[in-house]
Design an enzyme around this catalytic site. Sequence first.
Site, PDB file in Angstrom:
ATOM      1  N   GLU A  21       0.719  -1.025  -0.039  1.00  0.00           N
ATOM      2  CA  GLU A  21      -0.062  -0.201   0.022  1.00  0.00           C
ATOM      3  C   GLU A  21       0.766   1.291   0.176  1.00  0.00           C
ATOM      4  O   GLU A  21       0.575   2.203  -0.591  1.00  0.00           O
ATOM      5  CB  GLU A  21      -1.079  -0.019   0.917  1.00  0.00           C
ATOM      6  CG  GLU A  21      -1.912  -1.107   1.246  1.00  0.00           C
ATOM      7  CD  GLU A  21      -2.713  -1.418   0.015  1.00  0.00           C
ATOM      8  OE1 GLU A  21      -2.940  -0.351  -0.649  1.00  0.00           O
ATOM      9  OE2 GLU A  21      -2.993  -2.374  -0.329  1.00  0.00           O
TER      10      GLU A  21
ATOM     11  N   HIS B 238       1.764   2.220  -3.328  1.00  0.00           N
ATOM     12  CA  HIS B 238       0.837   2.879  -4.273  1.00  0.00           C
ATOM     13  C   HIS B 238       1.162   4.444  -3.971  1.00  0.00           C
ATOM     14  O   HIS B 238       0.810   5.270  -4.747  1.00  0.00           O
ATOM     15  CB  HIS B 238      -0.608   2.853  -3.881  1.00  0.00           C
ATOM     16  CG  HIS B 238      -0.974   1.366  -4.283  1.00  0.00           C
ATOM     17  ND1 HIS B 238      -0.954   1.013  -5.596  1.00  0.00           N
ATOM     18  CD2 HIS B 238      -1.626   0.232  -3.784  1.00  0.00           C
ATOM     19  CE1 HIS B 238      -1.433  -0.354  -5.765  1.00  0.00           C
ATOM     20  NE2 HIS B 238      -1.901  -0.641  -4.836  1.00  0.00           N
TER      21      HIS B 238
END
Length: 228
Positions: free
Chosen positions: A98, A101
């Site tokens: 994550e 990202h």
Amino acid sequence: MMMNFGYLLWVAPAFLLMMWAQFRIRSAYGRGMEVPASLSGAAAAQHILDSAGLDNVAIEMTEGVMSDHYDPRHKVLRLSRDVYSSRTATAVGIAAHEAGHALQDATNYAPMTIRNLAVPAAQFGSGFGGILLMLGFIMASKPLLIVGIVVFSGVVFFQLVNLPVEIDASNRAKRVLTQLGIVDADGAGAVRSVLNAAAWTYVAGALESVLTLLYYVSLVTGGSRREE
């Protein structure tokens, strides 16, 4: 109706792939939770963000299982409770993915920019497009099917452009976890297993959307017959 035998035959490869991927991710997730890491998922994500100079990204705990995600609009990395607090290879692997990202967002990674722009079309296509396709199928209406195909294409486009985004985030995660010394060799192997298994779920999702689209195209072109 939409879920007829012909449709199930068309998308069977995607369903089988998804079942296999889900089995792999559950197995890898469980094994990775038994491999210790030097930091918790939240701490690992913070370390990655700090190392990249991203002091504008917040990290929050969220409820649910595998509900981890990065919100590019609000610059927030949300981690599920187990991932947020656990000091395991699974936790730091998912958190680093994550965080990957967030790194993509910060560097204007082109596929992610395109994916974000495609979100409204995908949301509209999955809802209204599905309704049009089902109605076109029930009513044997090629015009409705054609419009439904066009609208549903937004879902397919999103799924396809999402693949390089997710794969790149996983590659960034694997690389940075080793570079920053957050995982050792055993931990790196466990992280690789978790993220590779997760990647196959995205492949299966993209394959299902493509096969669904091809199925309805075949109805319009006369390549298949509607099940009675």
